[in-house]
Design an enzyme around this catalytic site. Structure first.
Site, PDB file in Angstrom:
ATOM      1  N   MET A   1      31.419  47.927  37.680  1.00  0.00           N
ATOM      2  CA  MET A   1      32.242  46.778  38.083  1.00  0.00           C
ATOM      3  C   MET A   1      33.476  47.286  38.800  1.00  0.00           C
ATOM      4  SD  MET A   1      34.515  44.634  35.301  1.00  0.00           S
ATOM      5  CE  MET A   1      33.473  43.255  34.946  1.00  0.00           C
ATOM      6  N   ASN A   2      33.862  46.615  39.925  1.00  0.00           N
ATOM      7  CA  ASN A   2      35.235  46.774  40.396  1.00  0.00           C
ATOM      8  C   ASN A   2      35.873  45.410  40.572  1.00  0.00           C
ATOM      9  OD1 ASN A   2      33.399  47.694  42.852  1.00  0.00           O
ATOM     10  ND2 ASN A   2      35.234  47.060  43.893  1.00  0.00           N
ATOM     11  N   ASP A   3      36.423  45.066  41.710  1.00  0.00           N
ATOM     12  CA  ASP A   3      37.315  43.902  41.827  1.00  0.00           C
ATOM     13  C   ASP A   3      36.844  42.610  41.166  1.00  0.00           C
ATOM     14  OD1 ASP A   3      38.031  45.724  43.746  1.00  0.00           O
ATOM     15  OD2 ASP A   3      37.829  44.372  45.441  1.00  0.00           O
TER      16      ASP A   3
ATOM     17  N   GLN B   1      32.728  42.505  41.638  1.00  0.00           N
ATOM     18  CA  GLN B   1      32.004  43.512  42.414  1.00  0.00           C
ATOM     19  C   GLN B   1      31.137  44.301  41.436  1.00  0.00           C
ATOM     20  OE1 GLN B   1      32.575  44.383  46.248  1.00  0.00           O
ATOM     21  NE2 GLN B   1      32.310  42.275  45.593  1.00  0.00           N
TER      22      GLN B   1
ATOM     23  N   PHE C   1      30.898  41.936  49.523  1.00  0.00           N
ATOM     24  CA  PHE C   1      32.207  42.400  49.074  1.00  0.00           C
ATOM     25  C   PHE C   1      33.050  41.231  48.550  1.00  0.00           C
ATOM     26  CE2 PHE C   1      32.900  46.776  51.360  1.00  0.00           C
ATOM     27  CZ  PHE C   1      31.741  47.263  50.785  1.00  0.00           C
TER      28      PHE C   1
ATOM     29  N   ARG D   1      38.034  41.906  55.653  1.00  0.00           N
ATOM     30  CA  ARG D   1      37.392  41.515  54.389  1.00  0.00           C
ATOM     31  C   ARG D   1      38.309  40.768  53.425  1.00  0.00           C
ATOM     32  NH1 ARG D   1      37.770  47.120  54.446  1.00  0.00           N
ATOM     33  NH2 ARG D   1      39.171  48.064  52.921  1.00  0.00           N
ATOM     34  N   ASP D   2      37.721  40.478  52.259  1.00  0.00           N
ATOM     35  CA  ASP D   2      38.398  39.945  51.079  1.00  0.00           C
ATOM     36  C   ASP D   2      39.026  38.572  51.307  1.00  0.00           C
ATOM     37  OD1 ASP D   2      37.628  42.419  50.179  1.00  0.00           O
ATOM     38  OD2 ASP D   2      39.625  43.307  50.202  1.00  0.00           O
TER      39      ASP D   2
ATOM     40  N   GLU E   1      44.202  45.423  50.962  1.00  0.00           N
ATOM     41  CA  GLU E   1      42.981  44.804  50.455  1.00  0.00           C
ATOM     42  C   GLU E   1      43.341  43.608  49.562  1.00  0.00           C
ATOM     43  OE1 GLU E   1      39.744  48.171  50.309  1.00  0.00           O
ATOM     44  OE2 GLU E   1      41.192  48.599  48.736  1.00  0.00           O
TER      45      GLU E   1
HETATM   46  C1  FRU Z   1      38.969  46.761  46.808  1.00  0.00           C
HETATM   47  C2  FRU Z   1      37.739  46.800  47.694  1.00  0.00           C
HETATM   48  C3  FRU Z   1      37.683  45.570  48.576  1.00  0.00           C
HETATM   49  C4  FRU Z   1      36.231  45.426  48.868  1.00  0.00           C
HETATM   50  C5  FRU Z   1      35.582  45.900  47.592  1.00  0.00           C
HETATM   51  C6  FRU Z   1      34.301  46.645  47.760  1.00  0.00           C
HETATM   52  O1  FRU Z   1      38.855  47.477  45.642  1.00  0.00           O
HETATM   53  O2  FRU Z   1      37.732  47.994  48.457  1.00  0.00           O
HETATM   54  O3  FRU Z   1      38.514  45.648  49.710  1.00  0.00           O
HETATM   55  O4  FRU Z   1      35.895  44.118  49.184  1.00  0.00           O
HETATM   56  O5  FRU Z   1      36.532  46.739  46.939  1.00  0.00           O
HETATM   57  O6  FRU Z   1      33.659  46.851  46.550  1.00  0.00           O
END
Ligand code: FRU
Length: 497
Positions: free
Chosen positions: A37-39, A55, A98, A167-168, A223
């Site tokens: 897991m990330n964001d 993520q 993303f 992105r984002d 980001e």
């Molecule tokens: C931030 C990021 C976002 C991107 C995502 C990819 O941590 O780099 O900018 O959308 O993670 O996993």
């Protein structure tokens, strides 16, 4: 019939998530059902529940082609895993779905707005990522990608905007009914910029303006933008890549800060007045916030950052967790962050509260221990003419391991240190922050949830977050003073069921 990419992910997580013992996970911090897991993504209130997407790479505990994981909660603290919401299964997002937003549409459907990534081959045979914005529409469980995706492409970028970094999207609806999107982009100087787009139906978008530009001042690429109002200010939250430290600020490489100022809806521009780091620990990045039904601004971040991600050493089959949800308030133009009040319901009935004078010693207090804990410690100098030199709390401790928070009033420096937490990775394990004080007076609230600690300083003026890979049997807590300290402690175990 062939299984789709999403069906495969859903089957994999259903089969493997249940094999992970509950005890190996945090109690209150959302973590992936299985894998990486990330964001946080699409943090929202929908259909009577909080929704959190994230993520997600279910197949390993490393970052990989991004899916959107999904969980729901009634109290922001206990999360129920739902099947993965999005998978990278279209030509325009085959390299990953993303980060992005979720928003409720007038017809009651939920719209997910995310960045689709695909690879483009260059003339020299190498590939670059192409990023664009896409949407999917659903009912809180299943989502269908829009047939006319992508809804914004590199052709919509202002001149000089890089197509590999776009992105984002954060989407919100203006009072006039118009949908607005802010998304980040890298300009020709390598710096980040926040771009504004608008739409009447959230499907057809056009470019409006540059909300803010970095000019390589705060890191390089930005980001995960977030924009909201508090009191009479507007707040633009950003997470920056590759920050340069300034004094005791911005030591994380990848760090999160709030620009506080005013946003002009007519021009689509943000005027910055002050800047505030949102976390002084090791692990906090890419937060998202919502307004709860009862009007609180609540923010959750990824409790990690790209520079503290080291190959996992715990054999858990899950990697990554979210921060505790934080309630944001504003006082004298500064953002204060505190754990959501829902956590009070999980405090056990009988706290241990004591007052002690500690002088040049390390003490332990009966009943104060544990790895799922909410503890507030007030300290001040016992002797005003001779202020103590150092005060520290050591926790997640046994004969071999501990993590500590320590304060040196003569330097006004607070330090978190997990060097001895059991990590076998040679990454940075220590961070410092400046805390102004009178006579060594400081209040520290520690929330420990098995594999992390979050320290809220002086009622939320600052926060320091860190994950810890310490074995759970390390559950002692001690208090250490050089010089004489007057200490008041109130310790609660938090219910683990
Ligand atoms: C931030 C990021 C976002 C991107 C995502 C990819 O941590 O780099 O900018 O959308 O993670 O996993």
């Amino acid at each position: 019939m062939n299984e789709t990419v999403l069906e495969k992910a859903r089957r994999y997580e259903a089969e493997n998530g249940k094999k992970i013992p509950k005890e190996s996970r945090p109690v209150f911090h959302l973590n992936p059902y299985v894998g990486w897991m990330n964001d946080p993504n699409g943090f929202s209130w929908y259909d009577g529940k909080y929704h959190m997407f994230y993520q997600y790479h279910p197949y390993s505990s490393q970052w990989g082609p991004m899916h959107w994981g999904h969980a729901v909660s009634e109290d922001l603290l206990h999360w129920h895993h739902c099947p993965a919401a999005l998978a990278p299964d279209q030509p325009y997002d085959e390299a990953g779905c993303f980060s992005g937003t979720a928003i409720t549409m007038p017809d009651g459907k939920q719209l997910l707005v995310y960045t689709g990534v695909h690879k483009e081959e260059k003339e020299d045979g190498t590939t670059i990522d192409i990023q664009k914005q896409c949407v999917a529409i659903g009912d809180g469980l299943n989502y269908e990608k829009y047939e006319n995706n992508p809804v914004l492409t590199v052709a919509d970028l202002p001149k000089g905007g890089r197509k590999e970094d776009f992105r984002d999207p954060k989407v919100f609806r203006g009072k006039n009914g118009t949908y607005y999107m802010i998304a980040v982009n890298r300009d020709e100087t390598e710096g980040g910029q926040v771009l504004l787009f608008q739409s009447q139906d959230a499907l057809h978008w056009n470019y409006v303006s540059k909300v803010a530009e970095n000019h390589n001042r705060l890191g390089l690429m930005w980001e995960c933008p977030d924009l909201f109002s508090m009191e009479d200010k507007d707040v633009l939250v950003l997470s920056a890549q590759e920050m340069l430290p300034e004094g005791l600020e911005f030591h994380n490489g990848f760090g999160t800060f709030a620009l506080i100022g005013s946003y002009n809806e007519k021009t689509g521009q943000f005027k910055e007045e002050t800047i505030q780091s949102l976390d002084y620990g090791l692990d906090f990045y890419a937060p998202q916030s919502i307004l709860t039904p009862d009007g609180r601004r609540v923010m959750i971040g990824w409790m990690q950052n790209w520079d503290t991600v080291a190959p996992p050493q715990m054999n858990t089959r899950w990697a990554g967790q979210m921060s505790l949800p934080r309630e944001l308030t504003m006082k004298n133009g500064k953002i204060y962050q505190n754990p959501v009040r829902e956590i009070l319901a999980y405090r056990c009935e009988s706290p241990v509260c004591e007052e002690r004078i500690i002088c040049d010693e390390e003490i332990e207090i009966q009943g104060i221990n544990g790895r799922v804990v909410d503890m507030t410690v007030d300290v001040e100098a016992e002797n005003l003419s001779d202020i103590y030199h150092r005060f520290a709390i050591q926790f997640a401790k046994n004969d071999r391991f501990y993590t500590s928070i320590s304060f040196r009033p003569t330097e006004s420096v607070l330090r978190i240190d997990r060097k001895f937490s059991g990590s076998r990775r040679g990454i940075i394990h220590q961070r410092r922050s400046r805390v102004e004080h009178e006579n060594g007076k400081i209040r520290l609230r520690l929330i420990i949830d098995r594999y992390s600690v979050e320290i809220f300083v002086n009622d939320g003026e600052q926060v320091l977050s860190a994950v810890m890979q310490t074995e759970l049997s390390a559950d002692r807590i001690t208090f250490v003073a050089s010089g004489a300290v007057k200490m008041k402690v109130c310790h609660y175990h938090l219910k683990e069921e």
